[in-house]
Design an enzyme around this catalytic site. Structure first.
Site, mmCIF file in Angstrom:
data_model
loop_
_atom_site.group_PDB
_atom_site.id
_atom_site.type_symbol
_atom_site.label_atom_id
_atom_site.label_comp_id
_atom_site.label_asym_id
_atom_site.label_seq_id
_atom_site.Cartn_x
_atom_site.Cartn_y
_atom_site.Cartn_z
ATOM 1 N N GLU A 107 0.833 -1.205 0.000
ATOM 2 C CA GLU A 107 0.000 0.000 0.000
ATOM 3 C C GLU A 107 0.869 1.257 0.000
ATOM 4 O OE1 GLU A 107 -1.463 1.769 3.377
ATOM 5 O OE2 GLU A 107 -0.893 0.195 4.773
ATOM 6 N N LYS B 53 -5.600 10.590 0.588
ATOM 7 C CA LYS B 53 -5.678 9.214 1.094
ATOM 8 C C LYS B 53 -6.930 8.595 0.475
ATOM 9 C CE LYS B 53 -6.677 6.894 5.523
ATOM 10 N NZ LYS B 53 -6.879 7.127 6.978
ATOM 11 N N LYS C 99 -3.718 -1.692 14.196
ATOM 12 C CA LYS C 99 -3.053 -0.598 14.910
ATOM 13 C C LYS C 99 -3.525 -0.570 16.362
ATOM 14 C CE LYS C 99 -3.982 2.205 11.658
ATOM 15 N NZ LYS C 99 -4.057 1.775 10.279
ATOM 16 N N ASP D 138 -16.850 4.838 13.894
ATOM 17 C CA ASP D 138 -15.612 4.819 13.105
ATOM 18 C C ASP D 138 -15.047 3.399 13.031
ATOM 19 O OD1 ASP D 138 -13.265 5.244 11.787
ATOM 20 O OD2 ASP D 138 -12.530 6.829 13.103
ATOM 21 N N VAL E 11 -5.133 0.084 2.923
ATOM 22 C CA VAL E 11 -5.266 -1.377 2.912
ATOM 23 C C VAL E 11 -6.510 -1.778 2.111
ATOM 24 C CG1 VAL E 11 -5.797 -3.389 4.360
ATOM 25 C CG2 VAL E 11 -4.003 -1.772 5.055
ATOM 26 N N SER F 67 -12.891 1.114 10.238
ATOM 27 C CA SER F 67 -12.154 1.241 8.980
ATOM 28 C C SER F 67 -12.771 0.401 7.873
ATOM 29 C CB SER F 67 -10.710 0.798 9.190
ATOM 30 O OG SER F 67 -10.022 0.830 7.952
ATOM 31 N N ALA F 68 -12.777 0.957 6.670
ATOM 32 C CA ALA F 68 -13.219 0.208 5.486
ATOM 33 C C ALA F 68 -12.279 -0.954 5.190
ATOM 34 C CB ALA F 68 -13.293 1.148 4.286
ATOM 35 N N ASP F 69 -11.112 -0.975 5.834
ATOM 36 C CA ASP F 69 -10.189 -2.109 5.651
ATOM 37 C C ASP F 69 -10.887 -3.431 5.982
ATOM 38 O OD1 ASP F 69 -8.289 -0.162 5.218
ATOM 39 O OD2 ASP F 69 -7.037 -0.675 6.939
HETATM 40 N N1 PSU Z 1 -0.606 0.828 8.927
HETATM 41 C C1 PSU Z 1 0.478 1.581 9.168
HETATM 42 N N2 PSU Z 1 0.456 2.880 8.777
HETATM 43 C C2 PSU Z 1 -0.618 3.408 8.097
HETATM 44 C C3 PSU Z 1 -1.758 2.598 7.854
HETATM 45 C C4 PSU Z 1 -1.703 1.326 8.290
HETATM 46 O O1 PSU Z 1 1.471 1.096 9.710
HETATM 47 O O2 PSU Z 1 -0.573 4.572 7.709
HETATM 48 C C5 PSU Z 1 -2.919 3.136 7.058
HETATM 49 C C6 PSU Z 1 -3.367 2.027 6.099
HETATM 50 O O3 PSU Z 1 -3.391 2.553 4.799
HETATM 51 C C7 PSU Z 1 -4.748 1.667 6.554
HETATM 52 C C8 PSU Z 1 -5.217 3.008 7.016
HETATM 53 O O4 PSU Z 1 -5.555 1.130 5.525
HETATM 54 O O5 PSU Z 1 -4.089 3.486 7.763
HETATM 55 C C9 PSU Z 1 -6.474 2.914 7.843
HETATM 56 O O6 PSU Z 1 -7.078 4.167 7.885
HETATM 57 P P1 PSU Z 1 -8.562 4.303 8.431
HETATM 58 O O7 PSU Z 1 -8.450 3.950 9.887
HETATM 59 O O8 PSU Z 1 -8.914 5.731 8.189
HETATM 60 O O9 PSU Z 1 -9.411 3.356 7.636
HETATM 61 MN MN MN Z 2 -12.123 5.773 10.017
#
Ligand code: PSU
Ligand code: MN
Length: 313
Positions: free
Chosen positions: A31, A92, A165, A144, A112, A146-148
């Protein structure tokens, strides 16, 4: 006709990646959000090379994915990596954003979620990241999530990560992965890793000892047609390389207070938290983040090679 809508190629695969896919050898998608929004400039550019080199060291081909001027690129040239790493304003792009960015001729880094979707579109079965997005703490109020998670829940890719995370609600994230029928495999561990921490405090539902065993899971799922979702392969940092848990917990508390105070919402939450960690950990979070991403890229390379072997036999 001019303009992005007249562009015949909305989706280009770097020749070296296309050749590897055609030959059926191992390819690992990477990614770009982690480069553009997750790691500080200018270190991110060197780290981008180190991550790709870790894939190559495992005899697989890296394909970092990004959207540049309305074109999805699967595999980036050094000059394209320069661009992704240098641009402090790069968007992003999660899955919902990719079609918009392409139609409007924009550029952005893929998360992701969008990397999983675009890897699958390209025929890549394995990808590596740092930590997955998941259910945020307080999600019962903020919604909240994540769409992941939804993306992995509907895309047959093996995602190599160091867990989710640690700023997230890990227990809730594991519940959602179960609901989405995503198997979670601990790599040489019975514990689900906690990104900066070797152990999130939660068990890993399954354990594998080798990249080949992980590849065998993906292969069996395809043969059995139970692969409508992806597989999470959770690869912890060695305990002696993790961030000090006391420092870690203090930074999580400070980060959550900062979000509340500044009213940070939506897609800015994750980058802002990572930035706070990097700013206040005296380099420790960055060191750990880089080590875990490189470790994941190497393991993903081994899984991709093993899976390619299984597919050909
Ligand atoms: N893992 C990391 N650093 C990052 C991310 C993940 O070590 O920056 C990023 C990835 O791209 C993941 C995104 O898909 O954070 C998730 O963001 P959100 O919580 O807004 O879906
Ligand atoms: Mn989010």
């Amino acid at each position: 006709m001019t303009g992005p809508l007249a562009t015949p190629d909305l989706f280009v695969v770097l020749p070296v990646v296309a050749q590897a896919l055609a030959a059926g050898t191992g390819v690992v998608a990477l990614e770009s959000t982690i480069l553009a929004q997750g790691l500080p400039r200018p270190d991110n550019r060197r780290i981008a090379d180190e991550v790709e080199d870790a894939v190559r060291a495992a005899s697989a081909t890296p394909a970092t994915i990004a959207v540049l001027d309305g074109v999805v690129h699967v595999g980036l040239t050094p000059a394209e990596l320069d661009r992704v790493c240098a641009d402090g304003d790069l968007a992003k792009l999660s899955i919902r954003d990719v079609g918009v960015a392409v139609a409007q001729g924009r550029s952005g880094a893929t998360t992701v979620a969008s990397t999983a979707a675009l890897s699958h579109r390209a025929g890549i079965e394995v990808f590596a990241t740092g930590g997955l997005g998941g259910v945020h703490r307080g999600a019962a109020e903020t919604f909240d999530v994540s769409a992941d998670l939804a993306a992995i829940g509907r895309t047959p890719v093996v995602v190599v990560c160091a867990g989710v995370k640690s700023i997230l609600d890990v227990a809730a994230t594991l519940e959602v992965l179960e609901t989405l029928s995503v198997p979670v495999l601990g790599y040489r561990t019975d514990r689900f890793p906690g990104f900066y921490l070797a152990d999130s405090g939660h068990p890993a539902p399954w354990r594998v000892e080798t990249a080949h065993e992980a590849a065998a899971v993906a292969h069996a799922r395809r043969v059995l047609a139970t692969d409508s979702a992806g597989v999470v392969l959770a690869n912890p940092l060695p305990a002696e390389r993790q961030v000090d848990p006391v420092l870690h917990d203090r930074l999580v508390a400070e980060g959550l207070a900062m979000l509340e105070r500044e009213g940070v919402r939506g897609k800015d939450v994750t980058p802002r938290l990572l930035e706070l960690f990097h700013a206040r950990s005296g380099g420790e979070s960055l060191r750990a983040n880089v080590e875990l991403v490189i470790g994941n890229a190497g393991l993903a390379g081994e899984v991709a090679v093993a899976l390619a072997g299984l597919r050909q036999s």
